[in-house]
Design an enzyme around this catalytic site. Structure first.
Site, short mmCIF file in Angstrom:
data_model
loop_
_atom_site.label_atom_id
_atom_site.label_comp_id
_atom_site.label_asym_id
_atom_site.label_seq_id
_atom_site.Cartn_x
_atom_site.Cartn_y
_atom_site.Cartn_z
N ASP A 288 6.16 -2.09 2.00
CA ASP A 288 5.79 -0.92 1.21
C ASP A 288 4.28 -0.68 1.21
O ASP A 288 3.49 -1.61 1.45
CB ASP A 288 6.19 -1.12 -0.26
CG ASP A 288 7.69 -1.01 -0.47
OD1 ASP A 288 8.42 -1.03 0.53
OD2 ASP A 288 8.11 -0.93 -1.64
N HIS A 432 4.69 -6.13 1.20
CA HIS A 432 3.75 -5.02 1.27
C HIS A 432 2.84 -5.23 2.49
O HIS A 432 2.18 -6.27 2.57
CB HIS A 432 2.91 -4.95 -0.01
CG HIS A 432 3.74 -4.64 -1.22
ND1 HIS A 432 4.47 -5.60 -1.89
CD2 HIS A 432 3.98 -3.46 -1.87
CE1 HIS A 432 5.11 -5.03 -2.90
NE2 HIS A 432 4.84 -3.73 -2.90
NI NI Z 1 4.85 0.44 -3.80
#
Ligand code: NI
Length: 479
Positions: A288, A432
């Site tokens: 992400d 991430h």
């Molecule tokens: Ni996020």
């Protein structure tokens, strides 16, 4: 969860300082609905404590931001009426009790105040069970100390019923479980006195991925100043004391049922590339908040092993990383949106939600030619409104079943360890690609996972391989 209690403690101090409306974290009850009405779907604030685990159910709550009563009482809604009635009934009795006491107190002291602050973690266990652990406190200005609350709900998802502790732990072997627990307590607190261990120590148990978590209230087992305690005990450690069906048995039973009576041989799932074997373990790594300057390093490792992942990109970053976005799609990895500017979509109007999602898909399409049919909501925050708007837009929602918490540790060793410990067939792992530590961690984890026999696939491939229909407005978590 340990952090949760630290925050709760902070909230306790807020109460004693008579702030009353403090609330934990940055959340706050701003959108709370009327007293006792609970959160209407669109009005419910989504709790923003980022390390809480929400793997099951949709956030609901009883919110009250009155002058003398502050209630922030969260619980999940499961969609099963009987189970929801139980959970909401528990929450309402807590709320009503606190309110009743406050009303009595206000007869003598018009300025009396009360605060209820309860949050939860919810876990999906092997896709067959769910565990909900509620914890928090209630206090009013007439009390010397707030009172802690703990409540666990364990659910059999196939039979759609709540489980008793006796369904999980063999009652005849509770002594064995206590012995295991005492050992864990002594390992953590070598000076603890565990001679008084009794059944109250294992009253609050919740199913999680690996087995159970035991919540021990403040002041039981250990000195009160040490606070509440949680200990995870794996199924392996519990041995014969753990009497729920095991995952191996479950998958054995499920195969024919899920094939819809087709007799075992599943038809080849459309959209799964020929090299994916649905009978072999697979998982989906998801990244992400990118693209970022670290994304190419991750793409290189994926390419080196001929495997794929899923990148949930923030719309306003795509133009600056057009080549990286193109490379994601060119390698066969999946690209999907993660909102335009990482706003919490559950706080936006329908038009704003549509704009966040459509604009992001537009820039993804401009850069890659791909028109995503899924997206990941920021913070994993979902409510009925968001699902309805997503359905109208033809978009499915993708959350996760394993959270590496890489944003928190920023430590490659910790992220690598987290991935390797929690990796399991069918899981969706949240990472991430905005952190160098994560890029370094996956550079080690990818070869290791491939070596263990996992097929690293996209979210779409993962769902299709298990025959899961991909429908707009539905939230997918993985196993
Ligand atoms: Ni996020």
């Amino acid at each position: 969860m340990r952090k949760l209690f630290v925050l709760l403690l902070a909230a306790v101090f807020a109460l004693s300082a008579c702030s009353g409306n403090g609330g934990p974290g940055e959340g706050g009850p701003g959108e709370g609905s009327g007293a006792g009405e609970g959160g209407g779907d669109s009005a419910a604030p989504v709790f923003e404590l980022k390390d809480a685990v929400y793997e099951y159910g949709e956030q609901d709550g009883i919110f009250d931001n009155g002058a003398s009563l502050y209630s922030y009482l969260l619980f999940p809604k499961t969609g099963e009426p009987g189970i929801d009635e139980e959970i909401r009934g528990w929450a309402e009795s807590l709320y009503n009790g606190a309110r009743f006491e406050l009303d009595a107190l206000r007869k003598g002291d018009g300025g009396a105040e009360c605060e209820i602050n309860v949050q939860y973690n919810s876990y999906l266990a092997e896709d067959a069970y769910a565990g909900i652990a509620e914890s928090g406190f209630s206090g009013n200005s007439g009390m010397a100390h707030p009172v802690d609350f703990y409540k666990t709900f364990n659910i059999d998802l196939k039979q759609k019923k709540l489980l008793d502790n006796a369904d999980i732990i063999d009652e005849g072997k509770r002594g064995d479980v206590l012995d295991i627990l005492k050992g864990m307590i002594l390992e953590k607190y070598p000076d603890a006195d565990v001679s008084a261990a009794d059944a109250s120590w294992i009253e609050h148990i919740v199913l999680n991925h690996g087995g159970i978590e035991v919540l021990i209230p403040r002041g039981i087992a250990l000195a009160a100043y040490l606070g509440p305690q949680e200990f995870s005990i794996s199924r392996e450690t519990l041995g014969a004391a753990y009497i729920l069906d095991r995952p191996a048995e479950l998958s054995g039973q499920d195969a024919p049922a899920d094939a819809g009576g087709a007799g075992g041989a599943d038809p080849p799932a459309a959209g799964v590339s020929g090299s994916i074997d649905p009978s072999k373990p697979m998982l989906a790594l998801t990244f992400d908040d990118g693209p970022s300057k670290y994304t190419p390093q991750i793409l290189d490792v994926l390419a080196a092993y001929g495997v794929n992942a899923t990148f949930c990109v923030v719309g306003n970053r795509v133009e600056g990383f057009g080549d990286t976005a193109r490379q994601i799609a060119a390698q066969g990895s999946q690209i999907m949106g993660h909102s335009w500017d990482h706003k919490q979509l559950t706080k936006l109007s329908n038009d704003e939600i549509a704009s966040e999602l459509n604009e992001t898909n537009r820039v993804i399409n401009d850069a890659t030619g791909v028109s995503p049919v899924m997206y990941r909501p920021p913070y994993g925050a979902v409510n009925d409104t968001l699902k309805a708007v997503s359905k109208d837009l033809g978009l499915s929602l993708v959350n996760w079943s394993v959270d590496t918490r890489d944003w928190e540790s920023r430590d490659a060793d910790a992220v690598y360890a987290h991935i390797m410990e929690d990796a399991r067939d069918g899981c969706i792992i949240l990472c991430h690609d905005s952190y160098e530590s994560t890029a370094n961690a996956v550079a080690r984890a990818i070869p290791e996972l491939v070596g263990q026999g996992y097929q690293l696939v996209t979210v779409e491939e993962l769902l299709r391989a298990s025959g899961t229909p991909i429908e707009p407005g539905v939230v997918y978590f993985g196993k």
